[in-house]
Design an enzyme around this catalytic site. Structure first.
Site, PDB file in Angstrom:
ATOM      1  N   GLY A 186       2.871   5.699  -2.984  1.00 52.91           N
ATOM      2  CA  GLY A 186       4.105   6.557  -3.230  1.00 52.91           C
ATOM      3  C   GLY A 186       4.316   6.847  -5.144  1.00 52.91           C
ATOM      4  N   GLY A 207       1.061  -1.148   0.418  1.00 50.09           N
ATOM      5  CA  GLY A 207      -0.239  -0.141   0.183  1.00 50.09           C
ATOM      6  C   GLY A 207       1.183   1.040  -0.418  1.00 50.09           C
ATOM      7  N   ASP A 208       1.602   1.189   1.074  1.00 50.75           N
ATOM      8  CA  ASP A 208       2.142   2.633   0.856  1.00 50.75           C
ATOM      9  C   ASP A 208       3.267   2.678  -0.045  1.00 50.75           C
ATOM     10  OD1 ASP A 208       2.238   3.638   3.792  1.00 50.75           O
ATOM     11  OD2 ASP A 208       3.724   1.452   4.085  1.00 50.75           O
ATOM     12  N   ALA A 209       4.100   1.498  -0.697  1.00 49.06           N
ATOM     13  CA  ALA A 209       4.219   1.824  -2.076  1.00 49.06           C
ATOM     14  C   ALA A 209       4.068   2.593  -3.078  1.00 49.06           C
ATOM     15  CB  ALA A 209       5.482  -0.095  -2.369  1.00 49.06           C
ATOM     16  N   LEU A 210       2.400   1.442  -3.502  1.00 50.00           N
ATOM     17  CA  LEU A 210       1.623   1.915  -4.098  1.00 50.00           C
ATOM     18  C   LEU A 210       1.261   3.370  -4.184  1.00 50.00           C
ATOM     19  CD1 LEU A 210      -0.064   1.081  -6.842  1.00 50.00           C
ATOM     20  CD2 LEU A 210      -2.072   0.520  -5.078  1.00 50.00           C
TER      21      LEU A 210
END
Length: 395
Positions: free
Chosen positions: A179, A174-177
């Site tokens: 970003g 979720g965090d990478a997406l």
């Protein structure tokens, strides 16, 4: 390619200055994507350091995860919650193109550096705000991390198989997406600035990024009343254990490919069934198909399995761990993982820039800097900018 033949000035985003106020993962990753293509990214940290500096292993006090996420950036230490720190930040913001932040809604406003104040000092500025649930709505005050978004965004509920419990991704998906979406939003807003004549606010919610991955499932639910997981996915599509204990993944969503695969494993009788001609039919018989394919694979080594399935022109791949990735000849040839120079550790191994541009590729210039390493240089440049602007106004 890592772009060594290019100078910093020739990188495609070299004319942009981005202030990275964010912490931990989503915001820093967004700024990293822009920095990889030449944007001057100023990483602003509290004097105590980004919490990411204490996440994961360190070597001689150098935080490895932090150094990867904050590569290609300059570092400055400012306490934004103090009047002096806020004033310093606003001076830098006056010279920037965009700010990326991921504090809870209202935090910048409480410090006196919210959107209205930023617009006052720099009307052209783009402000990208990353939060768990967005800047408004009943959940907006809640703390939000990728794990919560993966749960509420529907991904965990459809992972782990139809009969198993919800399964969270093994990485901060979720965090990478978020970003990636934030980097995209920032660039779109900067592009629009030339047409509308001023900056704007980009509101990126981690939950909404994860929800977007469900794609066509919403249309299927609306029109047919089917939830993700209610209908068995087409088969064969799974991971299978080989005789040598290693694993392969394969997918055969097209009927002709699935037929070739079932005939390869000696089960042409299944391939000839009327129900086999449709993906839904194969999905309904998934257990039977998986058993047939799995038994055949279990009798052979991974190399044998891959060679045979490739000859049958079906899609198959080994399941890799990190050491496999490092040793793979294709990844080596494309420099998918590289060594980046680092002032403290000499060099650090990290993923390369994730996509290639033929004329203006990105480049990893260095790993993340020491805490506040560029404070003096950045403030001196701001003072020089203010001096030039003062002279222009007098003229």
């Amino acid at each position: 390619m890592t772009g060594e033949h290019m100078t910093d000035e020739s990188l495609p985003l070299a004319d942009l200055t981005i202030i990275d106020l964010s912490t931990v993962l989503a915001g820093p990753f967004a700024a990293q994507v822009l920095a990889d293509f030449g944007a001057r990214v100023i990483k602003v940290e509290h004097p105590a350091g980004d919490p990411m500096r204490s996440f994961g292993p360190s070597v001689d006090g150098a935080p490895l995860w932090w150094k990867v996420l904050n590569r290609n950036k300059q570092g400055i230490a400012i306490d934004l919650s103090t009047p002096d720190g806020a004033a310093q930040f606003l001076r830098i913001a006056a010279t920037a193109d965009a700010v990326i932040e991921n504090f809870r809604p209202g935090t910048l406003e409480r410090w006196g550096i919210g959107p209205e104040k930023l617009k006052e000092v720099n009307p052209d500025l783009v402000l990208t705000r990353i939060t768990g649930f967005g800047q408004d709505g009943p959940y907006s005050p809640r703390p939000g991390f990728g794990t919560l978004a993966e749960a509420m965004g529907g991904i965990a509920s459809i992972s782990g198989g139809p009969d198993g419990p919800p399964v969270l991704p093994g990485y901060q998906l979720g965090d990478a997406l978020a970003g990636l979406y934030a980097a995209c939003a920032t660039l779109i807003a900067l592009h629009a600035r030339g047409r509308i004549g001023h900056g704007q606010i980009a509101d990126v919610a981690i939950t909404e990024g994860v929800v977007s991955l469900l794609g066509g499932h919403f249309a299927v639910h609306e029109k047919l009343g089917i939830k993700p997981g209610d209908a068995a996915p087409t088969a064969p599509r799974n991971v299978y254990r080989c005789r040598d204990g290693r694993w392969v993944a394969l997918s055969a969503p097209v009927t002709s490919v699935a037929q070739r695969l079932l005939r390869l494993v000696g089960r042409g009788d299944l391939a000839d069934q009327p129900w086999f001609q449709e993906g839904s039919g194969r999905g309904a018989h998934r257990a039977e198909i998986d058993e047939a394919v799995g038994e055949w694979i279990a009798e052979r080594s991974r190399d044998e399995v891959i060679a045979a399935i490739e000859r049958a022109e079906a899609a198959v791949a080994p399941v890799y761990d990190i050491e496999d990735i490092l040793e793979d000849p294709h990844f080596r040839a494309r420099e998918t993982v590289v060594n980046a120079p680092d002032a403290e550790l000499g060099s650090i191994t990290m993923p390369n820039v994730a996509f290639r541009l033929s004329a203006t590729p990105g480049r990893i210039r260095h790993a993340g800097p020491r805490l506040g390493a560029d404070t003096e240089e950045i403030l001196r440049a701001v003072a020089e900018h203010e001096g030039h602007r003062g002279e222009e106004q007098k003229a």
